[in-house]
Design a protein around this motif. Structure first.
Motif, PDB file in Angstrom:
ATOM      1  N   PHE A  90       0.825  -1.199   0.000  1.00 56.51           N
ATOM      2  CA  PHE A  90       0.000   0.000   0.000  1.00 56.51           C
ATOM      3  C   PHE A  90       0.860   1.250   0.000  1.00 56.51           C
ATOM      4  O   PHE A  90       1.989   1.243   0.479  1.00 56.51           O
ATOM      5  CB  PHE A  90      -0.893   0.021   1.236  1.00 56.51           C
ATOM      6  CG  PHE A  90      -1.893  -1.096   1.256  1.00 56.51           C
ATOM      7  CD1 PHE A  90      -3.150  -0.925   0.721  1.00 56.51           C
ATOM      8  CD2 PHE A  90      -1.565  -2.326   1.809  1.00 56.51           C
ATOM      9  CE1 PHE A  90      -4.070  -1.952   0.732  1.00 56.51           C
ATOM     10  CE2 PHE A  90      -2.470  -3.362   1.819  1.00 56.51           C
ATOM     11  CZ  PHE A  90      -3.729  -3.171   1.280  1.00 56.51           C
ATOM     12  N   TYR A  96       1.138  -3.111  10.614  1.00 50.72           N
ATOM     13  CA  TYR A  96       0.336  -3.207  11.831  1.00 50.72           C
ATOM     14  C   TYR A  96       1.113  -2.552  12.970  1.00 50.72           C
ATOM     15  O   TYR A  96       2.164  -3.056  13.385  1.00 50.72           O
ATOM     16  CB  TYR A  96       0.029  -4.667  12.149  1.00 50.72           C
ATOM     17  CG  TYR A  96      -0.594  -5.393  10.977  1.00 50.72           C
ATOM     18  CD1 TYR A  96      -1.772  -4.919  10.391  1.00 50.72           C
ATOM     19  CD2 TYR A  96      -0.009  -6.516  10.430  1.00 50.72           C
ATOM     20  CE1 TYR A  96      -2.336  -5.559   9.310  1.00 50.72           C
ATOM     21  CE2 TYR A  96      -0.568  -7.166   9.348  1.00 50.72           C
ATOM     22  CZ  TYR A  96      -1.729  -6.680   8.785  1.00 50.72           C
ATOM     23  OH  TYR A  96      -2.280  -7.308   7.713  1.00 50.72           O
TER      24      TYR A  96
ATOM     25  N   LEU B 167      -5.294  -0.623   6.884  1.00 47.82           N
ATOM     26  CA  LEU B 167      -4.981  -1.736   7.790  1.00 47.82           C
ATOM     27  C   LEU B 167      -5.958  -2.879   7.573  1.00 47.82           C
ATOM     28  O   LEU B 167      -5.574  -4.046   7.552  1.00 47.82           O
ATOM     29  CB  LEU B 167      -5.041  -1.271   9.243  1.00 47.82           C
ATOM     30  CG  LEU B 167      -3.852  -0.478   9.760  1.00 47.82           C
ATOM     31  CD1 LEU B 167      -3.996  -0.244  11.249  1.00 47.82           C
ATOM     32  CD2 LEU B 167      -2.560  -1.206   9.486  1.00 47.82           C
ATOM     33  N   ARG B 169      -7.586  -3.446   4.833  1.00 47.20           N
ATOM     34  CA  ARG B 169      -7.342  -4.006   3.507  1.00 47.20           C
ATOM     35  C   ARG B 169      -6.101  -4.884   3.523  1.00 47.20           C
ATOM     36  O   ARG B 169      -6.069  -5.944   2.894  1.00 47.20           O
ATOM     37  CB  ARG B 169      -7.233  -2.886   2.482  1.00 47.20           C
ATOM     38  CG  ARG B 169      -8.597  -2.235   2.263  1.00 47.20           C
ATOM     39  CD  ARG B 169      -8.578  -0.779   1.825  1.00 47.20           C
ATOM     40  NE  ARG B 169      -7.461  -0.375   1.058  1.00 47.20           N
ATOM     41  CZ  ARG B 169      -7.481  -0.168  -0.257  1.00 47.20           C
ATOM     42  NH1 ARG B 169      -8.581  -0.320  -0.928  1.00 47.20           N
ATOM     43  NH2 ARG B 169      -6.407   0.234  -0.872  1.00 47.20           N
ATOM     44  N   ALA B 170      -5.074  -4.446   4.274  1.00 55.15           N
ATOM     45  CA  ALA B 170      -3.876  -5.267   4.412  1.00 55.15           C
ATOM     46  C   ALA B 170      -4.237  -6.596   5.062  1.00 55.15           C
ATOM     47  O   ALA B 170      -3.749  -7.651   4.659  1.00 55.15           O
ATOM     48  CB  ALA B 170      -2.831  -4.532   5.239  1.00 55.15           C
ATOM     49  N   GLY B 171      -5.123  -6.532   6.050  1.00 53.89           N
ATOM     50  CA  GLY B 171      -5.572  -7.756   6.703  1.00 53.89           C
ATOM     51  C   GLY B 171      -6.260  -8.694   5.730  1.00 53.89           C
ATOM     52  O   GLY B 171      -5.994  -9.900   5.715  1.00 53.89           O
ATOM     53  N   LEU B 172      -7.140  -8.127   4.901  1.00 53.62           N
ATOM     54  CA  LEU B 172      -7.848  -8.942   3.905  1.00 53.62           C
ATOM     55  C   LEU B 172      -6.854  -9.612   2.962  1.00 53.62           C
ATOM     56  O   LEU B 172      -6.973 -10.791   2.640  1.00 53.62           O
ATOM     57  CB  LEU B 172      -8.800  -8.069   3.094  1.00 53.62           C
ATOM     58  CG  LEU B 172     -10.165  -7.749   3.700  1.00 53.62           C
ATOM     59  CD1 LEU B 172     -10.940  -6.831   2.776  1.00 53.62           C
ATOM     60  CD2 LEU B 172     -10.948  -9.028   3.949  1.00 53.62           C
ATOM     61  N   ILE B 173      -5.871  -8.826   2.504  1.00 53.32           N
ATOM     62  CA  ILE B 173      -4.868  -9.355   1.582  1.00 53.32           C
ATOM     63  C   ILE B 173      -4.076 -10.477   2.254  1.00 53.32           C
ATOM     64  O   ILE B 173      -3.781 -11.492   1.650  1.00 53.32           O
ATOM     65  CB  ILE B 173      -3.893  -8.234   1.141  1.00 53.32           C
ATOM     66  CG1 ILE B 173      -4.613  -7.198   0.303  1.00 53.32           C
ATOM     67  CG2 ILE B 173      -2.683  -8.802   0.430  1.00 53.32           C
ATOM     68  CD1 ILE B 173      -4.871  -7.594  -1.113  1.00 53.32           C
ATOM     69  N   ASP B 174      -3.768 -10.274   3.539  1.00 55.64           N
ATOM     70  CA  ASP B 174      -2.974 -11.277   4.249  1.00 55.64           C
ATOM     71  C   ASP B 174      -3.795 -12.499   4.624  1.00 55.64           C
ATOM     72  O   ASP B 174      -3.297 -13.391   5.311  1.00 55.64           O
ATOM     73  CB  ASP B 174      -2.348 -10.661   5.506  1.00 55.64           C
ATOM     74  CG  ASP B 174      -1.202  -9.732   5.154  1.00 55.64           C
ATOM     75  OD1 ASP B 174      -0.705  -9.835   4.023  1.00 55.64           O
ATOM     76  OD2 ASP B 174      -0.813  -8.909   5.994  1.00 55.64           O
ATOM     77  N   GLY B 175      -5.055 -12.511   4.218  1.00 54.82           N
ATOM     78  CA  GLY B 175      -5.845 -13.723   4.371  1.00 54.82           C
ATOM     79  C   GLY B 175      -6.747 -13.777   5.586  1.00 54.82           C
ATOM     80  O   GLY B 175      -7.234 -14.838   5.945  1.00 54.82           O
ATOM     81  N   CYS B 176      -6.995 -12.625   6.235  1.00 58.19           N
ATOM     82  CA  CYS B 176      -7.853 -12.619   7.408  1.00 58.19           C
ATOM     83  C   CYS B 176      -9.328 -12.632   6.993  1.00 58.19           C
ATOM     84  O   CYS B 176      -9.699 -12.086   5.963  1.00 58.19           O
ATOM     85  CB  CYS B 176      -7.639 -11.360   8.235  1.00 58.19           C
ATOM     86  SG  CYS B 176      -6.050 -11.253   9.005  1.00 58.19           S
ATOM     87  N   GLN B 180     -11.224 -12.088  12.038  1.00 56.21           N
ATOM     88  CA  GLN B 180      -9.792 -12.060  12.367  1.00 56.21           C
ATOM     89  C   GLN B 180      -9.253 -10.641  12.299  1.00 56.21           C
ATOM     90  O   GLN B 180      -8.415 -10.260  13.109  1.00 56.21           O
ATOM     91  CB  GLN B 180      -9.021 -12.967  11.407  1.00 56.21           C
ATOM     92  CG  GLN B 180      -9.156 -14.431  11.773  1.00 56.21           C
ATOM     93  CD  GLN B 180      -8.491 -15.317  10.746  1.00 56.21           C
ATOM     94  OE1 GLN B 180      -8.638 -15.100   9.548  1.00 56.21           O
ATOM     95  NE2 GLN B 180      -7.773 -16.318  11.201  1.00 56.21           N
ATOM     96  N   ILE B 185      -6.317  -7.198  14.456  1.00 59.44           N
ATOM     97  CA  ILE B 185      -5.797  -5.902  14.029  1.00 59.44           C
ATOM     98  C   ILE B 185      -6.530  -4.746  14.715  1.00 59.44           C
ATOM     99  O   ILE B 185      -5.924  -3.977  15.454  1.00 59.44           O
ATOM    100  CB  ILE B 185      -5.879  -5.754  12.490  1.00 59.44           C
ATOM    101  CG1 ILE B 185      -5.101  -6.877  11.819  1.00 59.44           C
ATOM    102  CG2 ILE B 185      -5.325  -4.398  12.067  1.00 59.44           C
ATOM    103  CD1 ILE B 185      -5.299  -6.968  10.337  1.00 59.44           C
TER     104      ILE B 185
END
Lengths: 371, 276
Positions: A90, A96, B167, B169-176, B180, B185
């Motif tokens: 991004f 995090y 954050l 979206r990063a979680g979604l990408i990382d498979g959450c 989760q 997060i």
């Protein structure tokens, strides 16, 4: 992984009405290609990336990963980012904040429930690759911009993604760091051999990084090609202006036809068109068109050359309004009979306010049809 | 230079005034609670130190002070816990998910919270009497959750809105999954805000008087504020020493909690203030 977008469309509806952020885009991205989506802000390039990642659902069209449809509006197929196995970096890095660098990189592996020793191995591997092993215990807030960037990339590549997506990852870095990170990114991509899609508004980044570039405007593809193709043969006035720094000179000129020969009139001077351009003008006859010439294709001939060449070329009188030294080159702002042009030269003889003869390299003249 | 000095003096003087203004009742309360002759209305009595009042409050079974304190802590704790859990889930969905009429929901919640307590309490009494919950914890826990929810929701919405969307979206990408993302997060990142909201909710419930007065009848469920207020009825006189000792003890848990989470509370309060 080969990617294919088929008439991909995304509409956003808000209280003020609906906007087509992406308007029927067709693209094919080859395996291991470094593909750049380039365009001004608001052209829909980030939305395309989000659609590929699975962060947004398309309103119309299809997305294919190899021979698998991962999103299709009509058949209501939608794979989540997890199922697509994409990695995303991004613009804001989106690390995090409550986790250490090590845990940030390990996060995607922990979510899949990877074995602890394997996680350690993988994190160490990418940490060494990106030279951030010494930062493992730090929190993201203690890192500099460049370091955060590396951590974000490390998190993205730690689990062998199918596709690597980057959304303006360099825009928060200072100019020097941006150039060095750019090189590294390119090298990294070649080493990993992962299909990469890179979004940027910076044409220099696009030119230096991309195997191919898609130039977007208002949610549509304006032109697709290699960096050289986009530079040498821009498909439209927009493409011509957007790529190249300083940008191409765009001007309008009267066209006159005498028998088989075509002339354009700039600053009262009639200039004969070479054969290929004449043919193009013939084709566009009756339609309004604009002309473009890159700053480096306007020359100030040396006096000796001038006498020698004067029979074959035509010179235009130009006044130098402003000189911007840029080190290796100088950037001149000139006026030819009220028309403003810019030109690039390495010649240091000239002064501001001087009147000089200039010559257009007509082989490099571009003709655009006006829409 | 002169302007700076004047500013400095005004700030210091203002701060001293505010501190004294706020802390004076507490000092008075503490003084009376330690006084052996708490006839504070008469200026002639001299102060003499004693712990008699504390002893009597804590040991006299008929006062039920310990029961009241336990009731208060349990009821406030449960209310605050549930309230923050519900508010956090609601705040997440309002700030992150594509929910129709988000703003309407938020303002509706705010409007509902504007009803004065007195207008609700009679119906609430009838309702609780009807289901037979009068004088139980449930009779207070449920109204408290409903009553504190709007405040918690507004604070948490403004808090969650400040957590970058990337954050998630990063979680979604990382498979959450969404759960989760929330657990791994958003909640950890928003922990200071959630803590301070929980504390505020706790204090609100702890201080509440009206519902507690109406919906409880004895030490099985009565809370401290009501209990202390009803001390006077027990002896036919006003046992100021007992009242003040009980009040002082009551402030201790709140003070401890506040000191523990001081930094977070200030952050949480100002965030709520600026955004909400």
């Amino acid at each position: 992984m080969k990617l294919k977008l088929v008439s991909l469309t995304k509409k956003f509806t808000s209280l003020r009405g609906s906007v087509r952020a992406v308007d029927g885009i067709d693209l094919e991205i080859q395996d291991n290609e470094f593909f750049v989506l380039l365009g001004p802000s608001g052209c829909g390039k980030s939305t395309v990336l989000n659609l590929i990642a699975g962060l947004e659902k398309p309103t119309g069209g299809e997305i294919w990963f190899d021979d698998r449809v991962v999103a299709c509006a009509k058949k209501k197929i939608f794979f989540t980012p997890k199922e697509r196995n994409v990695a995303f970096v991004f613009q804001s890095y989106a690390l995090y904040p409550h986790l250490s660098v090590f845990e940030n990189i390990a996060f995607p592996l922990r979510i899949i429930g990877e074995d602890v020793t394997k996680i350690k191995e993988s994190v160490k591997r990418v940490g060494a690759m990106l030279e951030i092993s010494n930062l493992f215990s730090a929190r993201p807030c203690e890192l500099s911009g460049g370091q955060r960037q590396r951590v974000a990339i490390a998190r993205a590549i730690v689990r062998y993604p199918n596709v690597f997506l980057l959304d303006e990852p360099l825009s928060n870095l200072d100019a020097q760091l941006r150039v060095s990170t750019r090189d590294e990114l390119k090298r990294l991509q070649q080493r990993l051999g992962v299909t990469t899609i890179y979004v940027t508004h910076d044409q220099v980044e696009a030119m230096t990084l991309g195997d191919r570039i898609a130039l977007l405007k208002d949610g549509r593809v304006e032109q697709i090609g290699t960096p050289d193709q986009l530079y040498e043969c821009p498909a439209s006035e927009f493409a011509a202006k957007f790529i190249g720094s300083p940008p191409m000179n765009i001007f309008e000129a009267e066209v006159s036809e005498e028998g088989e020969e075509f002339y354009i009139i700039i600053g009262g001077e009639k200039i004969k068109m070479p054969d290929d351009k004449a043919e193009e003008l013939k084709r566009l006859k009756g339609r309004s068109c604009a002309f473009g010439i890159r700053p480096e294709d306007i020359h100030i001939p040396a006096p000796i050359l001038r006498a020698w060449k004067s029979k074959r070329s035509q010179y235009l009188k130009a006044k130098i309004d402003l000189i911007e030294p840029m080190g290796r080159e100088r950037f001149f702002h000139i006026t030819i009979n009220e028309h403003r042009f810019s030109l690039l030269t390495t010649d240091v003889r000239f002064k501001q306010g001087e009147v000089v003869d200039v010559e257009f390299d007509l082989k490099k003249l571009h003709i655009f049809e006006k829409k | 230079m002169k302007e700076e000095k004047v500013k400095f003096i005004i700030i210091i003087a203002g701060s001293i005034f505010m501190v004294i203004f706020c802390i004076l009742p507490f000092i008075f309360m503490a003084l009376v609670s330690f006084s052996s002759r708490p006839d504070f209305l008469s200026a002639r009595t001299l102060f003499s130190f004693t712990l008699k009042n504390y002893y009597s409050v804590l040991t006299t079974p008929s006062l039920h002070f310990i029961d009241y304190l336990r009731n208060s802590l349990v009821i406030s704790g449960i209310s605050a816990g549930f309230c923050v859990l519900i508010a956090a889930l609601a705040a997440y969905s309002i700030t992150r998910l594509s929910l129709p009429h988000k703003t309407f929901i938020l303002f509706f919640v705010l409007a509902v919270s504007m009803f004065p307590q007195i207008s609700l309490v009679s119906y609430l009494f009838k309702f609780m009497a009807g289901v037979g919950w009068i004088n139980t914890y449930r009779a207070l826990v449920f109204p408290y959750i409903a009553w504190i929810l709007p405040l918690s929701l507004w604070i948490l919405v403004s808090y969650f809105a400040q957590i970058p969307r990337d954050l998630d979206r990063a979680g979604l990408i990382d498979g959450c999954s969404r759960w989760q993302i929330l657990r791994k997060i958003i909640f950890p990142v928003a922990a200071p805000g959630i803590f301070s909201t929980a504390l505020l909710a706790f204090i609100f419930a702890f201080n509440e008087f009206m519902f507690a007065l109406m919906l409880t009848s004895d030490h099985h469920a009565r809370t401290v504020p009501v209990g202390i207020a009803l001390f006077q009825g027990l002896h036919g006189e006003l046992p100021w020493g007992d009242i003040m000792a009980a009040s002082t003890i009551t402030t201790i848990p709140v003070v401890i909690l506040t000191i523990m989470f001081q930094r977070h509370i200030i952050q949480g309060l100002t965030r709520g203030a600026v955004k909400g």
